[in-house]
Design a protein around this motif. Structure first.
Motif, mmCIF file in Angstrom:
data_model
loop_
_atom_site.group_PDB
_atom_site.id
_atom_site.type_symbol
_atom_site.label_atom_id
_atom_site.label_comp_id
_atom_site.label_asym_id
_atom_site.label_seq_id
_atom_site.Cartn_x
_atom_site.Cartn_y
_atom_site.Cartn_z
ATOM 1 N N THR A 87 -12.247 -41.004 -7.869
ATOM 2 C CA THR A 87 -10.716 -40.638 -8.430
ATOM 3 C C THR A 87 -9.476 -42.061 -7.982
ATOM 4 O OG1 THR A 87 -11.863 -38.062 -8.735
ATOM 5 C CG2 THR A 87 -9.109 -38.860 -8.264
ATOM 6 N N PRO A 88 -9.272 -42.515 -8.150
ATOM 7 C CA PRO A 88 -8.147 -42.969 -8.345
ATOM 8 C C PRO A 88 -7.074 -43.051 -7.383
ATOM 9 C CG PRO A 88 -8.586 -42.950 -10.532
ATOM 10 C CD PRO A 88 -8.796 -41.753 -9.917
ATOM 11 N N LEU A 89 -7.062 -43.482 -5.891
ATOM 12 C CA LEU A 89 -5.202 -42.055 -5.216
ATOM 13 C C LEU A 89 -4.230 -41.807 -6.305
ATOM 14 C CD1 LEU A 89 -5.296 -42.134 -2.304
ATOM 15 C CD2 LEU A 89 -3.442 -44.023 -2.530
ATOM 16 N N MET A 90 -3.642 -42.258 -7.192
ATOM 17 C CA MET A 90 -2.971 -41.360 -7.637
ATOM 18 C C MET A 90 -3.389 -41.051 -8.745
ATOM 19 S SD MET A 90 0.092 -41.966 -9.319
ATOM 20 C CE MET A 90 0.484 -41.760 -10.990
ATOM 21 N N MET A 91 -4.329 -40.320 -8.299
ATOM 22 C CA MET A 91 -5.111 -38.615 -9.365
ATOM 23 C C MET A 91 -5.231 -37.641 -8.104
ATOM 24 S SD MET A 91 -6.488 -40.429 -12.573
ATOM 25 C CE MET A 91 -5.226 -39.062 -13.897
ATOM 26 N N LEU A 92 -5.291 -37.939 -7.339
ATOM 27 C CA LEU A 92 -5.760 -37.512 -5.617
ATOM 28 C C LEU A 92 -5.573 -35.783 -6.640
ATOM 29 C CD1 LEU A 92 -7.041 -38.503 -3.408
ATOM 30 C CD2 LEU A 92 -4.682 -37.539 -2.555
ATOM 31 N N GLY A 93 -6.487 -34.965 -6.366
ATOM 32 C CA GLY A 93 -6.461 -33.805 -6.530
ATOM 33 C C GLY A 93 -7.547 -33.214 -7.937
ATOM 34 N N THR A 94 -7.496 -34.594 -8.105
ATOM 35 C CA THR A 94 -8.305 -34.159 -9.967
ATOM 36 C C THR A 94 -9.967 -34.783 -9.660
ATOM 37 O OG1 THR A 94 -8.199 -36.838 -10.764
ATOM 38 C CG2 THR A 94 -6.810 -34.782 -11.420
ATOM 39 N N LYS A 95 -10.459 -34.260 -10.584
ATOM 40 C CA LYS A 95 -12.265 -34.496 -10.823
ATOM 41 C C LYS A 95 -12.949 -34.969 -11.700
ATOM 42 C CE LYS A 95 -13.489 -30.535 -7.116
ATOM 43 N NZ LYS A 95 -13.482 -30.005 -7.010
ATOM 44 N N SER A 96 -13.618 -35.887 -12.017
ATOM 45 C CA SER A 96 -14.053 -36.056 -13.171
ATOM 46 C C SER A 96 -15.547 -36.638 -12.932
ATOM 47 C CB SER A 96 -12.932 -37.824 -13.199
ATOM 48 O OG SER A 96 -11.702 -37.567 -13.548
ATOM 49 N N GLU A 97 -16.258 -36.253 -14.092
ATOM 50 C CA GLU A 97 -17.624 -36.877 -14.553
ATOM 51 C C GLU A 97 -17.679 -36.391 -16.223
ATOM 52 O OE1 GLU A 97 -18.461 -32.687 -13.781
ATOM 53 O OE2 GLU A 97 -18.474 -31.624 -16.041
ATOM 54 N N ILE A 98 -18.381 -37.674 -16.413
ATOM 55 C CA ILE A 98 -18.885 -37.950 -16.993
ATOM 56 C C ILE A 98 -19.905 -36.973 -17.844
ATOM 57 C CG2 ILE A 98 -20.576 -39.764 -19.444
ATOM 58 C CD1 ILE A 98 -19.350 -41.863 -16.287
ATOM 59 N N ALA A 99 -19.719 -36.049 -19.207
ATOM 60 C CA ALA A 99 -21.193 -35.318 -19.286
ATOM 61 C C ALA A 99 -21.908 -35.506 -20.768
ATOM 62 C CB ALA A 99 -20.695 -34.133 -19.646
ATOM 63 N N TYR A 100 -23.084 -35.937 -20.953
ATOM 64 C CA TYR A 100 -23.660 -35.962 -22.438
ATOM 65 C C TYR A 100 -24.000 -34.842 -22.802
ATOM 66 C CZ TYR A 100 -23.808 -40.390 -18.693
ATOM 67 O OH TYR A 100 -23.395 -40.627 -18.181
ATOM 68 N N GLU A 101 -23.219 -35.034 -23.546
ATOM 69 C CA GLU A 101 -23.176 -33.611 -25.090
ATOM 70 C C GLU A 101 -24.109 -35.041 -26.158
ATOM 71 O OE1 GLU A 101 -19.301 -32.564 -26.159
ATOM 72 O OE2 GLU A 101 -19.563 -34.421 -27.432
ATOM 73 N N PRO A 102 -24.647 -33.561 -26.820
ATOM 74 C CA PRO A 102 -25.588 -34.183 -28.180
ATOM 75 C C PRO A 102 -24.656 -34.894 -28.941
ATOM 76 C CG PRO A 102 -26.191 -31.815 -27.715
ATOM 77 C CD PRO A 102 -25.300 -31.939 -26.206
ATOM 78 N N ARG A 103 -25.300 -35.673 -29.743
ATOM 79 C CA ARG A 103 -24.064 -36.385 -30.625
ATOM 80 C C ARG A 103 -24.060 -35.580 -31.671
ATOM 81 N NH1 ARG A 103 -22.608 -41.298 -30.240
ATOM 82 N NH2 ARG A 103 -23.490 -42.498 -28.977
ATOM 83 N N GLY A 104 -24.853 -34.296 -32.293
ATOM 84 C CA GLY A 104 -25.179 -33.589 -33.350
ATOM 85 C C GLY A 104 -26.112 -33.422 -34.310
ATOM 86 N N VAL A 105 -26.138 -34.432 -35.638
ATOM 87 C CA VAL A 105 -26.856 -33.914 -36.434
ATOM 88 C C VAL A 105 -26.919 -35.342 -37.206
ATOM 89 C CG1 VAL A 105 -27.854 -33.827 -38.855
ATOM 90 C CG2 VAL A 105 -26.167 -31.837 -37.843
ATOM 91 N N CYS A 106 -28.305 -36.025 -36.705
ATOM 92 C CA CYS A 106 -28.812 -37.970 -36.961
ATOM 93 C C CYS A 106 -29.320 -38.041 -38.007
ATOM 94 C CB CYS A 106 -28.875 -38.209 -35.105
ATOM 95 S SG CYS A 106 -28.339 -37.892 -34.073
ATOM 96 N N LEU A 107 -29.237 -39.629 -38.011
ATOM 97 C CA LEU A 107 -30.638 -39.665 -39.558
ATOM 98 C C LEU A 107 -31.906 -40.908 -38.568
ATOM 99 C CD1 LEU A 107 -31.271 -40.217 -42.534
ATOM 100 C CD2 LEU A 107 -29.503 -41.692 -42.773
ATOM 101 N N LEU A 108 -32.711 -40.545 -39.040
ATOM 102 C CA LEU A 108 -33.737 -41.674 -37.791
ATOM 103 C C LEU A 108 -33.785 -42.825 -39.237
ATOM 104 C CD1 LEU A 108 -35.822 -40.563 -35.000
ATOM 105 C CD2 LEU A 108 -36.521 -42.671 -36.738
ATOM 106 N N ILE A 109 -34.250 -43.410 -39.341
ATOM 107 C CA ILE A 109 -34.791 -44.482 -40.833
ATOM 108 C C ILE A 109 -35.833 -44.799 -39.831
ATOM 109 C CG2 ILE A 109 -34.043 -46.077 -42.513
ATOM 110 C CD1 ILE A 109 -31.439 -45.208 -42.458
ATOM 111 N N SER A 110 -36.908 -45.532 -40.341
ATOM 112 C CA SER A 110 -38.014 -46.058 -40.009
ATOM 113 C C SER A 110 -38.888 -46.643 -40.893
ATOM 114 C CB SER A 110 -38.449 -45.615 -39.405
ATOM 115 O OG SER A 110 -39.824 -44.889 -39.516
#
Ligand code: NAD
Length: 467
Positions: A87-110
């Protein structure tokens, strides 16, 4: 029909995104069972499609998928965990994270060239990332495509994974839907069409394309080893490999010696001395007559323009057979030096200075991979630094894609996006930035209007102090 499948998957994807790690693990274990329980049928299907040698199927189609699944099973829990960031100093008090969520419906062409691996490996990543997937395999590898369709139907619900068989019209019909991600493996020509169609819905795409991957052999290389590895790489799947060495640059002082060694190694690997290559079970055929004739045409055009076949040149259009062929003195305007060859034909170009080779490569679309056989660290570093390619392998060919820790993919004309291991998982995930405000959040009021002289002073101080 297609619309119904798409809508069902869209609905189910909302359910799937709520499922925990254990469910995704179950899905991967099901995929593992699907592959391991049906090895004989998979080998048979590939044999019917283009007489792919059983060993090659076991190694490049089955083992590689099993390995991708095993790797995903081992790391899935870590991959799925949200990643805390600072967290940058300016944003003291916050918590940040990256969550890897599913994209949803995917098309796979092979594509057809590794029809099982190139369908199942991205599927492993898509499933690990918690997506629903519609798969459109190649119409050319029809036995493998049909078997994969039956197996997926047996092991998975259609809301989760669905196979759609068909040709380009079927792909075009599927492309009308607003997928959350499209993962396409195939030619650059069709890659452009896919990206154009995806743009209508602003759907992100991964394009695993092909192109002309060069190989350089210099004077310092271990020529025996280089010849053996190059012969293997060019004959594997009868050259129908996206990362096959497309053409060879060899230093002029060793050209004769190296091309003799190459011939020896090809003969030894394929028992060519017995003259029975056409019936050899260790050598694949071209996928179709059309593909065979294209290669015959490329060689004929080059020879008519002055090129010289120094080894091989045998073909049988009816039997979809092209023998390993070494060819030199190719005029630059020949299509053999313009199109991706995608067959067991190797153009050999002598060079004097490494700078010529670098210039030649940089003058053309960026390749999927570059191979260099050399023992000169200086020259290797120069080539790596001064050229751009999706990947590079020093003193071997093809095997970089077997290291699941490495991202796999192209650059420019050879593709965009990455697959394998965590890179594949991330491709099929949305990296969601999550910030949670804490009790100190009220101090942010200092940045809200009205913008008093005190606040102006404050922001100017921040800029000056670079906080
Ligand atoms: P292709 O582009 O002809 O076909 C691939 C898929 O696209 C198939 O499912 C096909 O039905 C579909 N398709 C074909 N024409 C279409 C159209 N007009 N509109 C919509 N869909 C269409 O490729 P291919 O001949 O199956 O495969 C060979 C190419 O794939 C080579 O260029 C090779 O280098 C490349 N490749 C790349 C990788 C990689 O990982 N980078 C792997 C394997 C193959």
């Amino acid at each position: 029909m297609l619309e119904q499948i798409y809508l069902h998957q869209r609905q189910y994807s909302l359910q799937l995104r709520k499922e925990p790690y254990e469910t995704r693990r179950e899905h991967l274990l099901t995929l593992q069972k699907l592959v391991e329980n049906h090895q004989t049928e998979i080998c048979r299907a590939l044999e019917l499609d283009f007489q792919k040698p059983q060993f090659e199927t076991l190694m490049t189609e089955i083992y590689s998928v099993v390995h991708e699944i095993k790797f995903a099973l081992k790391h899935l829990r870590t991959w799925m965990k949200p990643q805390r960031v600072s967290t940058p100093l300016m944003m003291l008090g916050t918590k940040s994270e990256i969550a890897y969520e599913p994209r949803g419906v995917c098309l796979l062409i092979s594509p057809w060239n590794y029809p099982f691996y190139l369908t199942m490996a991205p599927l492993v990543s898509a499933v690990a990332a918690g997506n629903c997937v519609i798969i459109k395999p190649s119409e050319y590898s029809r036995h493998t495509s049909s078997l994969m369709g039956q197996l997926i139907e047996k092991y998975f619900s259609p809301e989760h994974i669905h196979f759609v068989q068909g040709g380009p019209e079927t792909t075009q019909a599927l492309l009308q839907f607003p997928f959350d991600h499209i993962f396409y493996t195939g030619s650059s020509r069709v890659g452009r069409l896919i990206m154009e169609a995806a743009a209508k819905h602003l759907t992100p795409v991964t394009l695993e394309l092909g192109g002309k991957s060069p190989t350089i052999v210099d004077k310092s290389a271990d020529l025996e080893v280089a010849a053996e590895k190059l012969a293997w790489a060019k004959c594997l799947n009868a050259g129908q490999t996206c990362v096959a060495p497309d053409y060879l640059f060899v230093h002029q002082d060793i050209q004769a010696k190296f091309s003799n060694l190459l011939q020896e190694k090809i003969k030894a690997a394929l028992h060519l001395n017995s003259g029975e290559l056409q019936s050899s079970p260790d050598y694949a055929r071209m996928i179709s007559r059309h593909h065979t004739d294209r290669l015959i045409g490329l060689v004929k055009e080059a020879v008519d323009a002055g090129a010289q076949i120094i080894f091989g040149g045998d073909s049988d259009s009816e039997k979809h057979f092209i023998g390993p062929t070494l060819i030199t003195k190719i005029p630059p305007q020949a299509n053999l030096m313009k199109e991706e060859i995608f067959g067991p034909i190797l153009p050999i170009i002598p060079y004097k200075e490494l700078s010529e080779v670098i210039h030649f490569i940089n003058d053309r679309p960026k390749p999927l991979v570059l191979y260099m056989y050399s023992n000169s660290k200086l020259d290797i570093d120069q080539v790596l630094r001064e050229t751009s390619s999706g990947g590079a392998v020093i003193n071997d060919s093809i095997i970089h894609l077997a290291n699941t820790h490495l991202p796999f993919g192209g650059v420019g004309e050879s593709g965009m996006g990455r697959s394998h291991g965590i890179h594949g998982f991330r491709t099929f995930s949305n990296d969601k930035s999550i910030l949670r405000q804490g009790a100190l959040g009220r101090f942010m009021r200092i940045t809200y209007p009205p913008y008093t002289p005190f606040k102006m002073k404050f922001i100017k101080k921040l800029i000056r102090w670079r906080i």
